[in-house]
Write an enzyme that holds these catalytic residues in place. Sequence first.
Site, PDB file in Angstrom:
ATOM      1  N   GLY A  47       6.926   3.451  27.383  1.00 23.62           N
ATOM      2  CA  GLY A  47       6.505   4.288  26.265  1.00 23.62           C
ATOM      3  C   GLY A  47       5.378   5.199  26.672  1.00 23.62           C
ATOM      4  O   GLY A  47       4.414   4.733  27.305  1.00 23.62           O
ATOM      5  N   ASN A 121       7.752  -4.244  20.095  1.00 18.74           N
ATOM      6  CA  ASN A 121       8.815  -3.564  20.836  1.00 18.74           C
ATOM      7  C   ASN A 121      10.144  -3.924  20.167  1.00 18.74           C
ATOM      8  O   ASN A 121      10.499  -5.097  20.117  1.00 18.74           O
ATOM      9  CB  ASN A 121       8.799  -4.047  22.292  1.00 18.74           C
ATOM     10  CG  ASN A 121       9.956  -3.513  23.121  1.00 18.74           C
ATOM     11  OD1 ASN A 121      10.298  -4.072  24.151  1.00 18.74           O
ATOM     12  ND2 ASN A 121      10.569  -2.427  22.703  1.00 18.74           N
ATOM     13  N   GLY A 122      10.843  -2.906  19.684  1.00 19.48           N
ATOM     14  CA  GLY A 122      12.146  -3.185  19.066  1.00 19.48           C
ATOM     15  C   GLY A 122      12.376  -2.341  17.832  1.00 19.48           C
ATOM     16  O   GLY A 122      11.707  -1.324  17.625  1.00 19.48           O
TER      17      GLY A 122
END
Length: 488
Positions: A47, A121-122
């Site tokens: 990211g 995260n997800g």
Amino acid sequence: MVAGSIGTGDKKLDKLQESCGVFGVYAPNENVGRLTYFALFALQHRGQESSGIATADGRKLSVYAKMGLVAQVFTEEALNHLSGNIAIGHNRYSTRGSSQACNVQPMVVGKGNNAIAIAHNGNIVNAEFLFEQLYEQGYTFQSSTDSEVIANLILSAPEDNWVDKIRYAMNRLKGAYSLTLLTKDMLFAVRGPLGVRPLCLGKIDGGWVIASETCAIDHIGAEFIREVEPGEIIKIDAKGIESYPSKHDRQALCIFEYIYFARPDSVINDRLLSPARQAMGAGLAIEHPVAADLVVGVPDSATSAGIGYAHQSGIPIGEGLIRNRYVGRTFIEPDQRIRDLGVKLKFNPLPRMLNNKRLVVVDDSIVRGTTTPSVVKELRRAGAKEIHMRICAPPIRYPCFFGVDMATRGELIAAQKSIPQICRFIGADSLGYLSIDGLLKAVALPRDQFCLACFTGDYPIPVQLEMDKLALETIQSQQQVFSQAGRR
Ligand code: SF4
């Protein structure tokens, strides 16, 4: 991440984009802020929009998070203020959520003893539904992310200890999530029951670390212990470490962690990624052989696969494309000339290596098919006589709902065109995709451990696959409400 406006212009990339790297450390003997800073460097590939660190010292939480790369976000002064013995960190790539300062993480939600910092995260598939429920109960939102929905859901739980509160939220969340959570005196690692996103546990002098990938554990000199199991909660505090496992019906690790997302020096499911990628290249050479003079792996993500193709085929490998590592993204412009310039900025072909050669060009994936034609064009301009594209992933025909920024079906080139049509469209002489069986052979793990939904349409949980225009407009307007509520 979720919510906000759908498909902002800067997201229209022809690469799959991952949706964040998370980290956590509990280590009374260490400078946890600085350790987290180093770990975030190792997770930068997951990211690049924003980065942040939250710390706890037993009494309060401190947080510093801003838009930008790790190196741009943190100053010496900022790191000096991040004191304590526990920390979490986050690098963000927003998927459907907007890229704004209000959405940076870690995010602190709640107050006093009830405050919690979250790094996620997800992608939560039912975030809008949960948001509406929480909003009606009076919960307020500072962002337009599903991560804040998770945090508020935890806070809304009637249970009186953090583990039970987290379990309460897990029983209601649908989708993909690997989390690090921080209270004033505890660190938690949480992995969703499907295990779509990786999460691992390591040990450091007098403490413990949690990271999206093992490369972050290596970088800070910690020792990898094991992966966090799907559905597991790990609690770390002054009393030590405790695991709270749960049963899960189906595991669905995203296969793109192996193909592209995770770093080649990371280990997932006991498999180092670099040789797994070489095996993908070897599989391509077996499934799609061709007479050629040189193999070129598109750097950096297909470098290992290019080596595998070359070894298997006996065709020499060469550096035909040099990547400019300081160009983050190829923005998709409506104008082909500007698009070509974007590719040129990122990759410089070497005419002396390529002139009059028949090339096998190995790449990790084709999503929309918007930049591959420019790459092929540049290689031809550099003198390549033939270009045979070989792709480590099977054709991507279905969108992702689990945190990967992938187009709608209408934008996915393999959902719209046959392989010969794609070959013509990108301007290559031949095109070969690795089969699903070939991919699974390369990763050497059973099929039922993976999500392969973007190839097969078989999602590990029910999702609304195709939205008609009306449904899409409804969701967009719901998300605008969500986004506006977040700014209140
Ligand atoms: S749909 Fe594709 S990109 Fe999304 S989690 Fe599954 S395998 Fe990964």
